[in-house]
Design an enzyme around this catalytic site. Structure first.
Site, short mmCIF file in Angstrom:
data_model
loop_
_atom_site.label_atom_id
_atom_site.label_comp_id
_atom_site.label_asym_id
_atom_site.label_seq_id
_atom_site.Cartn_x
_atom_site.Cartn_y
_atom_site.Cartn_z
N HIS A 190 0.84 -1.21 0.00
CA HIS A 190 0.00 0.00 0.00
C HIS A 190 0.87 1.26 0.00
O HIS A 190 0.60 2.22 -0.75
CB HIS A 190 -0.91 -0.01 1.23
CG HIS A 190 -1.75 1.22 1.35
ND1 HIS A 190 -2.84 1.46 0.54
CD2 HIS A 190 -1.64 2.29 2.19
CE1 HIS A 190 -3.37 2.62 0.86
NE2 HIS A 190 -2.68 3.16 1.87
N ARG B 65 2.67 1.51 -3.49
CA ARG B 65 1.81 1.75 -4.65
C ARG B 65 1.35 3.21 -4.75
O ARG B 65 1.14 3.72 -5.85
CB ARG B 65 0.60 0.81 -4.59
CG ARG B 65 0.91 -0.55 -5.18
CD ARG B 65 -0.25 -1.48 -5.11
NE ARG B 65 0.00 -2.67 -5.92
CZ ARG B 65 -0.77 -3.75 -5.89
NH1 ARG B 65 -1.82 -3.78 -5.08
NH2 ARG B 65 -0.50 -4.78 -6.66
N ALA C 28 9.17 -22.71 -20.12
CA ALA C 28 9.74 -23.60 -21.15
C ALA C 28 9.24 -23.19 -22.53
O ALA C 28 10.00 -23.21 -23.51
CB ALA C 28 9.37 -25.05 -20.83
N ARG D 77 18.63 -12.93 -11.76
CA ARG D 77 18.55 -12.84 -13.22
C ARG D 77 19.73 -13.58 -13.83
O ARG D 77 20.89 -13.34 -13.48
CB ARG D 77 18.59 -11.37 -13.67
CG ARG D 77 17.53 -10.50 -13.01
CD ARG D 77 16.13 -10.93 -13.42
NE ARG D 77 15.92 -10.75 -14.84
CZ ARG D 77 15.52 -9.58 -15.38
NH1 ARG D 77 15.31 -8.53 -14.62
NH2 ARG D 77 15.33 -9.48 -16.68
N GLY E 83 11.10 -10.04 -17.11
CA GLY E 83 10.53 -10.61 -15.90
C GLY E 83 11.08 -9.96 -14.65
O GLY E 83 12.01 -9.16 -14.69
N THR E 84 10.49 -10.33 -13.54
CA THR E 84 10.90 -9.77 -12.25
C THR E 84 11.90 -10.64 -11.51
O THR E 84 12.43 -10.23 -10.49
CB THR E 84 9.67 -9.58 -11.35
OG1 THR E 84 9.06 -10.84 -11.11
CG2 THR E 84 8.66 -8.65 -12.02
N GLY E 85 12.11 -11.86 -11.98
CA GLY E 85 13.02 -12.77 -11.28
C GLY E 85 12.40 -13.46 -10.09
O GLY E 85 13.10 -14.03 -9.25
N GLY F 299 9.53 -15.64 -10.57
CA GLY F 299 8.73 -16.79 -11.00
C GLY F 299 9.20 -18.10 -10.42
O GLY F 299 8.42 -18.83 -9.79
#
Length: 468
Positions: A260, A263, A372, A416, A427-429, A431
């Site tokens: 919160h 953001r 993949a 990364r 991506g954010t690394g 996943g």
């Protein structure tokens, strides 16, 4: 008198052990009183027959005055005392007359087959006024009773052949191993009950620990029953589970608060960037600001999703077949792969079930398969097989892969990969970090390796429920 309740584990073990030993000791001490080879009191029916035999002898010889003649005739005659002879010529019943000192009245001791036994019996009687009995071999001796013969007082003894087979108790006395076996038979049920009583709370604690290992952080009131040691251990275990739950909830709340707070300035930053683009037009610098802002927003969303799924995975477990979890997902990703010109194949899904939080486990496999598809050149393979009570899921692609020295690091948050595999992903690394966390919460494991297709191999192993 009321005895205090024993609640200590060691107290119960000590009490049951000594109670068992007490029973065994009492059994051993009391068994000797049932041994007919020891001097014992005469049962009433046998005593009545002994008195009847004495009275018959006394009445029959009441008019004779020579004790030696009486004894000789008594030896020759059965006097209607159920006289029988065995095959060896031994009398089943023998009558003995002694003086007050226990000396046998007879001129021919060798005629009697049990003189030695009689002498031993006489010496073992402490009180001649109280008749006793004792077994010698096959003959039961009883006496003495006072008898009046030849105008004098004598003592009357009777020997009766004991035709009953050796009793169980006599066999125990003659065979110490059988006595030990009987003692073990008596004590074994108590010891089995003791083992069962002690193992019950331990098994409850074991089952609770297994539930926690599977990610089910639920308290169990049954753990706080039993002996004091197990009650304390159960209470401590429940307190630990409560503390873990509170820690997870606090983590969730902290991440929500951070989200919160972050953001709000990100929203203002986005608005300011939009206004700047309207006034100044599009520039590389403003475009870079917009890109990084979107990336930060995605990271925050991923962190919140990860935290939320972690909490839900602890509290919302259910049993799901593997087909309902992954079959539709694999069919959808297979279609998506075809749309980008790639081929995705998957093996049959085993007909087994597992305990899980379905959204989290579905998200984990979806993340692996979509990675993949994204990084593979043209071919992706998903295979599943049972390995004992576990399911092994292998996802392989024919992409660039990951350097071997970075295979373990790819599960770290925000990591990364240094090759072209991740340089343009955007991506954010998070996943694979989310995937690894989801697998670990379900008591599974995940590893990365080199695929035979040339790209990356990710292998997941998860515990299955036993077959019903």
């Amino acid at each position: 008198m009321r005895f205090p309740k024993i609640t200590s584990l060691y107290g119960r073990i000590f009490a049951i052990f000594w109670f068992t030993m007490f029973l065994v000791l009492m059994a051993v001490l009391s068994l000797q009183h049932f041994d007919p080879r020891k001097v014992t009191d005469i049962p009433q029916p046998h005593y009545d027959r002994l008195v009847s035999a004495r009275d018959q002898v006394q009445t029959y010889f009441s008019d004779q005055t020579d004790i030696n003649s009486i004894v000789a005739e008594l030896y020759r005659s059965s006097m209607n005392l159920d006289h029988r002879s065995d095959r060896r010529g031994e009398n089943d019943v023998e009558v003995f007359i002694t003086d007050q000192d226990g000396t046998l009245i007879t001129a021919h001791e060798k005629r009697y087959s049990n003189v030695k036994a009689l002498k031993n019996f006489v010496t073992n009687i402490d009180d001649a006024d109280t008749p006793k009995q004792r077994l010698y071999g096959k003959f039961m001796f009883a006496g003495p009773l006072p008898i009046h013969l030849a105008n004098k007082q004598y003592l009357f003894y009777l020997s009766v052949k004991w035709n009953r087979p050796p009793s169980f108790l006599i066999q125990l006395f003659d065979h110490p191993f059988q006595l030990l076996l009987a003692t073990m038979i008596v004590s074994t049920p108590l010891l089995l009950w003791l083992a069962w009583a002690l193992s019950q709370p331990a098994r409850r604690l074991q089952r609770a620990a297994q539930r926690v290992a599977k990610g089910e952080f639920a308290t169990d009131p049954e753990l706080e029953k039993g002996t004091s040691e197990f009650r304390q251990a159960g209470a401590s275990f429940n307190q630990m589970v409560e503390a873990v739950n509170q820690m997870i909830l606090r983590q969730q709340r902290l991440l929500s608060d951070i989200s919160h707070e972050l953001r709000s300035p990100l929203t203002r930053l986005g608005m300011a960037n939009s206004l700047a683009q309207r006034k100044q037009g599009v520039s590389p610098e403003l475009t870079r600001i917009e890109t990084e802002t979107q990336r930060l927003e995605a990271m925050i969303s991923n962190l919140l999703d990860l935290s939320r799924m972690q909490v839900d995975s602890h509290n919302k477990r259910e049993i799901q077949p593997l087909q309902s979890l992954w079959e539709t997902l694999l069919q959808d990703t297979q279609y998506e792969a075809e749309q980008v010109g790639k081929q995705l194949s998957f093996s049959d899904i085993p007909n087994r079930s597992l305990s899980c939080y379905p959204p989290l486990l579905m998200s984990a496999l979806e993340n692996i398969v979509r990675n993949a598809i994204y990084y593979g050149h043209s071919r992706i393979e998903v295979s599943m097989k049972e390995v004992g009570d576990q399911i092994s899921v292998r996802v392989e692609d024919d992409g660039e892969g990951v350097p071997e020295d970075e295979l373990e690091a790819i599960f770290r948050p925000f990591y990364r990969v240094s090759t072209a595999r991740d340089s343009h992903s955007g991506g954010t690394g998070l996943g694979l970090s989310i995937t690894e966390s989801a697998i670990r919460q379900h008591s599974g494991s995940i590893r990365a390796g080199k695929s035979e297709l040339g790209g990356l191999l990710l292998e997941v192993q998860l515990p299955l429920l036993p077959k019903s």
